[in-house]
Design a protein around this motif. Sequence first.
Motif: not given
Length: 126
Positions: A9-22, A40-47, A85-90
């Motif tokens: 987390g940074g300097a303020a609270d934030v609402e994270v709408e989605r954590l995704t791995v690509l 992008r080969v796939d999209r995986i919504d983790l949380e 190949s790689a995994v991008i975290t969004e």
Amino acid sequence: MSATITVRGGAADVEVERLTVLPVVRVETQGDHEARFNDRVDRIDLEKSFTLRAGEVRTERASFDIPSEMPLTHFDGRPLNQAYSAVITELAIDNAVDRGDEDPLEVHSLPSQATVLRPSRTSASG
């Protein structure tokens, strides 16, 4: 595949709408307009949504299958030229996407693939 994802987390609270791995692969086009980009080969919504407090360190464990479309990056324990190949975290925060992390991913051949590929590699080098 299993992964550990750490979010700070940074300097303020934030609402994270989605954590995704690509999972992505590097694609190169040739001709008049050569280009190199990640596809992008796939999209995986983790949380789904969560609150990330100021200064909080949150660690998520995730497991997911590597899509069958991912090309091999290694064969016989050695990297293949030009293969990437790689995994991008969004993190999606306030309808904006933070693509803050890209981690290389090694994709090795399965034993059945190695059985087919090994003879062709031997004949190509001989």
